[in-house]
Design a protein around this motif. Structure first.
Motif, PDB file in Angstrom:
ATOM      1  N   ILE A 198     -50.903  12.888 -22.766  1.00 44.66           N
ATOM      2  CA  ILE A 198     -49.644  13.373 -23.329  1.00 44.66           C
ATOM      3  C   ILE A 198     -49.920  14.178 -24.601  1.00 44.66           C
ATOM      4  N   PRO A 199     -49.429  15.419 -24.684  1.00 47.57           N
ATOM      5  CA  PRO A 199     -49.653  16.225 -25.889  1.00 47.57           C
ATOM      6  C   PRO A 199     -49.035  15.566 -27.123  1.00 47.57           C
ATOM      7  N   SER A 200     -49.646  15.793 -28.264  1.00 46.64           N
ATOM      8  CA  SER A 200     -49.173  15.159 -29.506  1.00 46.64           C
ATOM      9  C   SER A 200     -47.924  15.820 -30.064  1.00 46.64           C
ATOM     10  N   LEU A 201     -47.596  17.013 -29.610  1.00 47.22           N
ATOM     11  CA  LEU A 201     -46.429  17.742 -30.111  1.00 47.22           C
ATOM     12  C   LEU A 201     -45.147  17.089 -29.580  1.00 47.22           C
ATOM     13  N   SER A 202     -44.283  16.627 -30.474  1.00 43.09           N
ATOM     14  CA  SER A 202     -43.066  15.925 -30.063  1.00 43.09           C
ATOM     15  C   SER A 202     -42.100  16.868 -29.356  1.00 43.09           C
ATOM     16  N   VAL A 203     -41.488  16.388 -28.291  1.00 43.15           N
ATOM     17  CA  VAL A 203     -40.575  17.237 -27.514  1.00 43.15           C
ATOM     18  C   VAL A 203     -39.428  16.391 -26.975  1.00 43.15           C
ATOM     19  N   GLY A 204     -38.256  16.997 -26.917  1.00 43.64           N
ATOM     20  CA  GLY A 204     -37.098  16.318 -26.365  1.00 43.64           C
ATOM     21  C   GLY A 204     -36.272  15.583 -27.402  1.00 43.64           C
ATOM     22  N   TRP A 205     -35.289  14.835 -26.897  1.00 42.50           N
ATOM     23  CA  TRP A 205     -34.309  14.117 -27.725  1.00 42.50           C
ATOM     24  C   TRP A 205     -33.637  15.056 -28.721  1.00 42.50           C
ATOM     25  N   THR A 206     -33.213  16.201 -28.197  1.00 40.44           N
ATOM     26  CA  THR A 206     -32.535  17.207 -29.009  1.00 40.44           C
ATOM     27  C   THR A 206     -31.067  16.809 -29.213  1.00 40.44           C
ATOM     28  N   PRO A 244     -38.111   9.167 -30.421  1.00 41.65           N
ATOM     29  CA  PRO A 244     -37.237  10.328 -30.197  1.00 41.65           C
ATOM     30  C   PRO A 244     -37.925  11.432 -29.392  1.00 41.65           C
ATOM     31  N   SER A 245     -38.296  11.143 -28.158  1.00 39.88           N
ATOM     32  CA  SER A 245     -38.935  12.171 -27.336  1.00 39.88           C
ATOM     33  C   SER A 245     -38.644  11.899 -25.868  1.00 39.88           C
ATOM     34  N   LEU A 246     -38.969  12.870 -25.022  1.00 42.85           N
ATOM     35  CA  LEU A 246     -38.714  12.710 -23.599  1.00 42.85           C
ATOM     36  C   LEU A 246     -39.591  11.637 -22.964  1.00 42.85           C
ATOM     37  N   TRP A 247     -40.653  11.226 -23.654  1.00 45.43           N
ATOM     38  CA  TRP A 247     -41.560  10.226 -23.080  1.00 45.43           C
ATOM     39  C   TRP A 247     -40.936   8.839 -23.045  1.00 45.43           C
ATOM     40  N   ARG A 248     -39.744   8.684 -23.602  1.00 44.43           N
ATOM     41  CA  ARG A 248     -39.022   7.420 -23.454  1.00 44.43           C
ATOM     42  C   ARG A 248     -38.671   7.192 -21.977  1.00 44.43           C
ATOM     43  N   TYR A 249     -38.687   8.274 -21.194  1.00 46.92           N
ATOM     44  CA  TYR A 249     -38.374   8.187 -19.767  1.00 46.92           C
ATOM     45  C   TYR A 249     -39.636   8.173 -18.902  1.00 46.92           C
ATOM     46  N   ALA A 250     -40.740   7.721 -19.447  1.00 47.31           N
ATOM     47  CA  ALA A 250     -42.036   7.761 -18.753  1.00 47.31           C
ATOM     48  C   ALA A 250     -42.014   7.203 -17.335  1.00 47.31           C
TER      49      ALA A 250
END
Length: 413
Positions: free
Chosen positions: A75-83, A58-64
């Protein structure tokens, strides 16, 4: 990771190898912001909608594959995206359109869409071997950067206007950033930050000139498309300050179109505050340039009189056959409680401005009843409690006596 191929100037169209240019076009100067272009054939071969369907991250890195980061270890460990993307039948019925979707980007870790850019910015700083990162901001980009820099072990220097909301400044200090309150407005903060970055050799996180940061912001568009089963809405509303968020939306949909994930780009509508609307004025005048000037609005996140990414903003609206609209501070403030009470999403003034713009166009009969609409709420309401309180009204006050309370309640009702 991704397949970044080259950089292309939005103004003159010249292309550059990735190692040739750091920030903006050497021919067009600071106005010549750059697009990151990818090897779309390679992306299409290794990336598919089916692959995404199997990806549970559940993060923007799914679009790597569509992002410019080279080393996954950065990549920072703080989860971001998939809001969340909420469908609101109530709002759709109230304003006479077929469907309304609310993208709540205030759910990102530091409370705004800017987290998407900071995640990519910090990773790119490490890709390039920088040891310090800095930016100028009206508030959200600053608090965002400070959080992602902290978890990545990068010292950060943040330049913000002295009148930035206290909640945002507090976030910066809590995350350990070195905070500089600059006398003046965002333009003054930007200029001082640029001078300091140049003198001390820091990495510039500013979306206004750093091409890689908009790539983080574009993931908002990628998510909206995926969350709607690749059937994009007819129209999408987003608030506009420096021009980076709206530029990112367009780039995201454009990338998806290039790899065949969607068949069209939605009409993008930029919303500016009435007295902070240089990009709106240029759009309505059919101008190719934006005139700068003083601004004043309660929506601090879009209080920008000298937008740096104006070229991408104008392109987003024009190329998508979209539009721009201005809203007053009163319309922005009234949108905060309406948005919260009708959808459950509490937005800061800049986030609620997008809803105010949608509401204004709908009430003016400028939207078709068959249209589906998405509204991007760019920041959490807790970012600016002072203005939220103005919009929400006063609480009741009562002594600890039930009979006295009943009198007060009856008077209130």
């Amino acid at each position: 990771m991704g397949y970044p191929l080259e950089l292309k100037c939005v103004l003159c169209g010249k292309t550059f190898k990735l190692e040739e240019v750091k920030y903006t076009c050497p021919f067009c100067g600071q106005d010549g912001t750059l697009d990151v272009l990818y090897d779309y054939d390679e992306v299409a071969q290794s990336f598919s909608r089916e692959r995404l369907k199997k990806d549970s991250s559940p993060s923007l890195w799914r679009y790597a594959p569509l992002l410019p980061v080279i080393n996954s270890e950065h990549i920072p460990s703080l989860s971001v995206g998939w809001t969340p993307l909420y469908m609101s039948k109530k709002v759709a019925e109230t304003y006479g359109v077929s469907a309304v979707f609310i993208k709540d980007d205030g759910r990102n870790p530091t409370g705004s869409l800017k987290d998407r850019a900071s995640a990519v910015g910090v990773a790119k700083a490490l890709d390039f071997g920088y040891t310090t990162i800095a930016c100028a901001s009206t508030g959200n980009a600053a608090s965002s950067l400070s959080g992602f820099a902290a978890v990545s072990g990068l010292p950060s220097f943040i330049f913000v206007p002295e009148k930035a909301p206290e909640a945002k400044i507090t976030q910066l200090l809590v995350y350990g950033a070195t905070v500089v309150l600059v006398e003046g407005d965002y333009s003054d903060a930007f200029d001082l930050a640029a001078a300091a970055i140049d003198r001390y050799g820091w990495y510039n996180r500013s979306c206004a000139i750093n091409p890689y940061l908009v790539e983080g912001k574009k993931t908002c568009a990628l998510e909206i498309a995926e969350q709607l089963g690749w059937q994009v809405p007819d129209r999408i509303f987003i608030s506009v300050g420096d021009g980076c968020c709206i530029g990112g939306l367009y780039k995201g949909f454009w990338d998806l179109l290039n790899i065949g994930f969607i068949d069209r780009i939605p009409k993008i509508v930029g919303v500016q505050a009435e007295h902070a609307a240089p990009i709106y004025e240029a759009f309505k005048a059919g101008s190719e340039r934006v005139l700068f000037g003083p601004v004043q609005t309660v929506a601090d996140s879009i209080s920008v009189g000298a937008p740096k990414n104006w070229a991408k903003a104008l392109r987003a609206v024009r190329k998508s056959n979209g539009d721009m609209v201005v809203v007053s501070d009163e319309e922005i403030l009234s949108a905060i409680p309406e948005l919260a009470r009708s959808t459950g999403v509490f937005g800061e003034p800049a986030g609620a401005a997008a809803f105010a713009g949608f509401r204004k166009m709908a009430m003016a009969g400028m939207l078709e009843s068959s249209e589906s609409v998405a509204v991007v709420v760019t920041g959490n309401g807790l970012k600016d409690i002072s203005n939220a309180r103005k919009a929400a009204g006063a609480p009741l006050s009562a002594p600890p006596d039930i009979d006295a309370f009943e009198e007060i309640l009856n008077a209130h009702l």
